[in-house]
Enzyme design. Structure first.
Site, PDB file in Angstrom:
ATOM      1  N   LYS A 143       0.852  -1.187   0.000  1.00  0.00           N
ATOM      2  CA  LYS A 143       0.000   0.000   0.000  1.00  0.00           C
ATOM      3  C   LYS A 143       0.887   1.237   0.000  1.00  0.00           C
ATOM      4  CE  LYS A 143      -2.926   2.971   2.683  1.00  0.00           C
ATOM      5  NZ  LYS A 143      -3.399   3.333   4.034  1.00  0.00           N
ATOM      6  N   ALA A 155      -9.614   5.578   4.683  1.00  0.00           N
ATOM      7  CA  ALA A 155      -9.572   6.746   5.579  1.00  0.00           C
ATOM      8  C   ALA A 155     -10.938   7.403   5.716  1.00  0.00           C
ATOM      9  CB  ALA A 155      -8.560   7.787   5.120  1.00  0.00           C
ATOM     10  N   GLY A 156     -11.262   7.755   6.975  1.00  0.00           N
ATOM     11  CA  GLY A 156     -12.447   8.552   7.263  1.00  0.00           C
ATOM     12  C   GLY A 156     -13.637   7.801   7.804  1.00  0.00           C
ATOM     13  N   THR A 189      -8.339   3.315  12.565  1.00  0.00           N
ATOM     14  CA  THR A 189      -8.746   4.087  13.732  1.00  0.00           C
ATOM     15  C   THR A 189     -10.186   3.805  14.150  1.00  0.00           C
ATOM     16  OG1 THR A 189      -7.246   5.844  13.014  1.00  0.00           O
ATOM     17  CG2 THR A 189      -8.826   6.403  14.725  1.00  0.00           C
TER      18      THR A 189
END
Length: 270
Positions: free
Chosen positions: A102, A189-190, A212
């Site tokens: 990645k 992400a997000g 996360t």
């Protein structure tokens, strides 16, 4: 048997959820969350996680061995194409020639927004060196197309900023990328909670990468399980095809033929 596989390069995966290994309490919790997520691909920040480069220290590979999972080395923390390429060359050495990686090249430490110029330069070098590159990028459809043309095996547009948990802020751009891509589109992400994951999959994304959202939850293992279900449900809803939206118009769910007219009901009552 589920034949709806995620295909990246020449590899097939049953799960469409990719999870990271950072921000957990310890490696034990990392493994518990990974198991609960059902993932088959686990991404590893080479600059932050020991996979053998720090002799004598606990290694992630003792808890997440390559014999059980496909490792996805990433370049988190890199801000230039040069650093990203060097990091992934190191990963290939540490993982005995592993080529699925990645790529992410960041623009600044505050937003962690991708530097697409450096990303394109790094992607070109890595593809020429035989790497199979999954690439983190902005939600710009033109940049996504350029990265695909460079030879990346998957494009990974952000839904919102890394670690923000803001969900999908621009679904229209994601839909354009999805509609025009000939390689898998993986939201990276997000994502903040299960509903974000389901929405991404309902849009037609091929998969989701998150860290996360799971690791920072009050109960990471339970959240990992929720994300697994959300990705599966969102994918099934996309394949099923939702009903059309109808503004200012109701549609009864029960049949409208063969019903008793009001006058007939009154006569029966009499």
């Amino acid at each position: 048997m589920n034949m709806d596989k995620l295909i990246i390069g020449q590899r097939e995966f049953g799960s469409r959820l990719i999870v990271g290994t950072g921000k957990y309490r310890d490696f034990e919790q990392t493994r518990e969350a990974i198991d609960a997520s059902g993932t088959e691909i686990v991404t590893v920040a080479i600059r932050r996680t020991n996979i053998g480069q720090s002799a004598g220290e606990p290694s992630l590979l003792d808890y997440v061995p390559p014999s059980e999972f496909t490792l996805l080395p990433n370049t988190a923390g890199c801000y230039t194409a040069r650093d990203a390429v060097r990091t992934l060359r190191l990963a290939r050495e540490l993982l005995d020639g592993h080529d699925l990686v990645k790529l992410e090249v960041l623009g600044d430490p505050k937003t962690l927004y991708p530097n697409v110029v450096e990303t394109l330069a790094a992607a070109e070098t890595l593809v020429k060196e035989g790497f199979k590159v999954m690439v983190y990028t902005s939600d710009d459809p033109i940049v996504a197309r350029q990265l695909e043309e460079t030879g990346c095996v998957a494009v990974m547009p952000l839904a919102s900023l890394i670690g923000s948990g803001m969900g999908i802020l621009n679904p229209w751009s994601l839909e354009i990328i999805i509609d025009n891509a000939n390689v898998p589109v993986v939201v990276d992400a997000g994502v903040g909670t299960a509903s974000d994951a389901a929405i991404a999959m309902e849009l037609g994304c091929d998969g989701i990468l998150m860290n996360t959202a799971i690791a920072a939850a009050n109960d990471p293992v339970l959240m990992a399980s929720a994300m697994r279900k959300a990705v599966e449900a969102g994918r099934q809803a996309f394949l099923a095809g939702r009903m059309p939206k109808k503004s200012y118009r109701a549609s009864p769910s029960s049949p409208t033929t063969g019903i008793i007219a009001p006058s007939e009901e009154n006569n029966k009552a009499a």
